[in-house]
Design a protein around this motif. Structure first.
Motif, short mmCIF file in Angstrom:
data_model
loop_
_atom_site.label_atom_id
_atom_site.label_comp_id
_atom_site.label_asym_id
_atom_site.label_seq_id
_atom_site.Cartn_x
_atom_site.Cartn_y
_atom_site.Cartn_z
N ARG A 57 0.83 -1.20 0.00
CA ARG A 57 0.00 0.00 0.00
C ARG A 57 0.87 1.26 0.00
O ARG A 57 1.80 1.40 0.80
CB ARG A 57 -0.93 0.01 1.21
CG ARG A 57 -1.93 1.16 1.20
CD ARG A 57 -2.90 1.07 2.35
NE ARG A 57 -3.82 -0.07 2.18
CZ ARG A 57 -3.83 -1.14 2.97
NH1 ARG A 57 -2.96 -1.24 3.97
NH2 ARG A 57 -4.67 -2.12 2.75
N GLY A 58 0.59 2.16 -0.95
CA GLY A 58 1.32 3.42 -1.04
C GLY A 58 2.62 3.36 -1.81
O GLY A 58 3.25 4.39 -2.04
N ARG A 59 3.02 2.17 -2.26
CA ARG A 59 4.27 2.05 -3.02
C ARG A 59 4.05 2.45 -4.47
O ARG A 59 2.93 2.42 -4.98
CB ARG A 59 4.80 0.61 -2.95
CG ARG A 59 5.04 0.09 -1.55
CD ARG A 59 6.22 0.74 -0.86
NE ARG A 59 6.39 0.22 0.49
CZ ARG A 59 7.08 -0.87 0.79
NH1 ARG A 59 7.66 -1.57 -0.19
NH2 ARG A 59 7.20 -1.27 2.04
N GLU A 81 -2.11 -5.27 -4.36
CA GLU A 81 -1.50 -5.11 -3.04
C GLU A 81 -1.44 -3.64 -2.62
O GLU A 81 -0.91 -3.32 -1.56
CB GLU A 81 -0.10 -5.72 -3.01
CG GLU A 81 -0.04 -7.22 -3.16
CD GLU A 81 -0.58 -7.98 -1.95
OE1 GLU A 81 -0.87 -7.33 -0.91
OE2 GLU A 81 -0.70 -9.22 -2.03
N GLY A 82 -1.96 -2.75 -3.47
CA GLY A 82 -2.06 -1.35 -3.08
C GLY A 82 -1.06 -0.41 -3.71
O GLY A 82 -1.04 0.79 -3.39
N ALA A 83 -0.21 -0.90 -4.61
CA ALA A 83 0.80 -0.05 -5.23
C ALA A 83 0.24 0.66 -6.46
O ALA A 83 -0.66 0.14 -7.13
CB ALA A 83 2.03 -0.88 -5.64
N ASP A 84 0.77 1.85 -6.76
CA ASP A 84 0.57 2.49 -8.05
C ASP A 84 1.61 1.93 -9.00
O ASP A 84 2.78 1.77 -8.62
CB ASP A 84 0.72 4.00 -7.94
CG ASP A 84 -0.38 4.65 -7.12
OD1 ASP A 84 -1.49 4.08 -7.07
OD2 ASP A 84 -0.14 5.71 -6.53
N ARG A 109 -7.72 0.66 -9.73
CA ARG A 109 -6.28 0.65 -9.48
C ARG A 109 -5.59 1.60 -10.45
O ARG A 109 -6.04 1.76 -11.59
CB ARG A 109 -5.70 -0.76 -9.67
CG ARG A 109 -6.44 -1.85 -8.93
CD ARG A 109 -6.29 -1.74 -7.43
NE ARG A 109 -7.00 -2.82 -6.76
CZ ARG A 109 -6.96 -3.05 -5.46
NH1 ARG A 109 -6.25 -2.26 -4.68
NH2 ARG A 109 -7.65 -4.04 -4.93
N ARG A 110 -4.50 2.19 -10.03
CA ARG A 110 -3.80 3.15 -10.88
C ARG A 110 -2.72 2.44 -11.70
O ARG A 110 -1.90 1.71 -11.16
CB ARG A 110 -3.15 4.25 -10.04
CG ARG A 110 -2.45 5.30 -10.90
CD ARG A 110 -1.96 6.45 -10.07
NE ARG A 110 -1.30 7.45 -10.91
CZ ARG A 110 -0.74 8.55 -10.45
NH1 ARG A 110 -0.77 8.82 -9.14
NH2 ARG A 110 -0.16 9.40 -11.27
N ILE A 111 -2.74 2.67 -13.01
CA ILE A 111 -1.71 2.11 -13.89
C ILE A 111 -1.37 3.14 -14.96
O ILE A 111 -2.26 3.76 -15.54
CB ILE A 111 -2.17 0.78 -14.53
CG1 ILE A 111 -1.08 0.23 -15.47
CG2 ILE A 111 -3.50 0.92 -15.22
CD1 ILE A 111 -1.33 -1.18 -15.96
N GLU A 112 -0.09 3.34 -15.19
CA GLU A 112 0.40 4.24 -16.23
C GLU A 112 1.11 3.42 -17.30
O GLU A 112 1.89 2.51 -16.98
CB GLU A 112 1.38 5.26 -15.64
CG GLU A 112 0.79 6.15 -14.56
CD GLU A 112 -0.17 7.18 -15.10
OE1 GLU A 112 -0.21 7.37 -16.35
OE2 GLU A 112 -0.89 7.81 -14.30
N LEU A 113 0.83 3.72 -18.57
CA LEU A 113 1.42 2.99 -19.69
C LEU A 113 2.57 3.79 -20.29
O LEU A 113 2.42 4.96 -20.60
CB LEU A 113 0.37 2.71 -20.76
CG LEU A 113 -0.89 1.98 -20.32
CD1 LEU A 113 -1.75 1.63 -21.54
CD2 LEU A 113 -0.57 0.72 -19.52
#
Length: 303
Positions: A57-59, A81-84, A109-113
């Protein structure tokens, strides 16, 4: 009954020999780097089975080769598991990247391509800069992207392939770590993907095995160098795992049907089976683990 075990089963124990796909794989071929969506069967990256518990979380994590295969499984696990998460991949792999983005965004969930060919030094460095900018920092660097092409005889191994294999598998690790270090604080984690090929090399994967040996050495040396900064460096060494690498020339076509059946557990692995190891190495649970190469090989030895 399906040959693939239901990972949501309420049974206490799962026979590892039957936990995932155990039939012969249909013979198939794609042009590299391949599209996972077109594989039969489609690799299992834990889309339906992985359940997170807030361990990251927060990673903020950058994963190269994150669109498909092992990288995709890691991205799914980290996000749950809480990561970006930011993923690097080749532009030709956009289809797989898009399906991953849809999956994770539907789950909030946050994901950047970050498409680009990391064989280019500036692309490698820019990928790190963009990931840190978009995520607001960087805590985890997973160096997973790789190229594998089978060649039976060294006489047939071209300089072009030799260069491309090292430029894909090894060079970006140096550039990306150099670029990431200013962002990485004590407690950060760098994780590479080596291979059983570093320890038990196949004669038809001469150049690939050499790069994986280099990655194991890189990991252990870098871990010693960064220990006084509080940054841990480890590697995961997969055995035969069902990914697009195999159907795009990583294995001769005639070997595809029985791929992985020579392991002691009698089958190939699936990407989902590696995800929890990458989670462990990125989490505080592995705070006294560094300079290690952890095998996930179906029983083959990595030492």
């Amino acid at each position: 009954m399906s040959k693939k075990q239901d990972n949501n089963s309420t049974e206490t124990l799962v026979d590892p020999r039957k936990a995932y796909y155990t039939d012969d794989f249909p013979r198939q071929r794609q042009e590299a780097p391949g599209v996972e969506e077109k594989m039969t069967p489609k690799p299992d990256a834990g889309e339906r089975s992985y359940r997170g518990s807030g361990r990251l979380r927060g990673r903020k994590a950058l994963i190269t080769g994150g669109d498909s295969g092992i990288g995709r499984a890691v991205a799914i696990a980290y996000a749950r598991e809480g990561a970006d998460v930011a993923i690097g991949y080749l532009p030709s792999e956009q289809q797989d990247a898009d399906t991953l983005r849809t999956l994770l965004e539907e789950e909030k969930r946050r994901i950047e391509l970050l498409p680009g060919d990391i064989r280019d030094e500036e692309v490698s460095r820019e990928s790190v800069r963009r990931a840190a900018e978009k995520l607001g920092g960087l805590d985890i660097l997973v160096l997973n992207a790789g190229m594998q092409q089978a060649v039976k005889h060294i006489e047939d191994l071209t300089t072009e392939q030799l260069r491309r294999t090292f430029e894909t598998n090894v060079y970006p690790m140096f550039w990306m770590v150099q670029e990431a270090l200013p962002c990485l604080r004590p407690g950060a984690s760098i994780i590479t993907t080596s291979s059983i090929e570093a320890f038990e090399p196949s004669p038809i994967l001469l150049d690939y095995a050499a790069t994986k040996s280099a990655i194991a050495g890189f990991t252990r040396a870098l871990a010693k160098q960064l220990a006084d900064k509080g940054i841990r460096v480890n590697s995961v060494a997969p055995g035969p795992v069902w990914t697009a690498l195999q159907v795009t020339g990583g294995q001769p076509p005639e070997k595809i049907p029985e791929f992985g059946q020579s392991t002691p557990l009698g089958r190939a692995g699936q990407p989902a089976e590696l995800a929890s190891v990458y989670v462990f190495l990125a989490s505080e649970e592995s705070s006294f683990v560094s300079a290690q190469v952890i095998g996930v090989t179906g029983g083959r030895l990595t030492y």
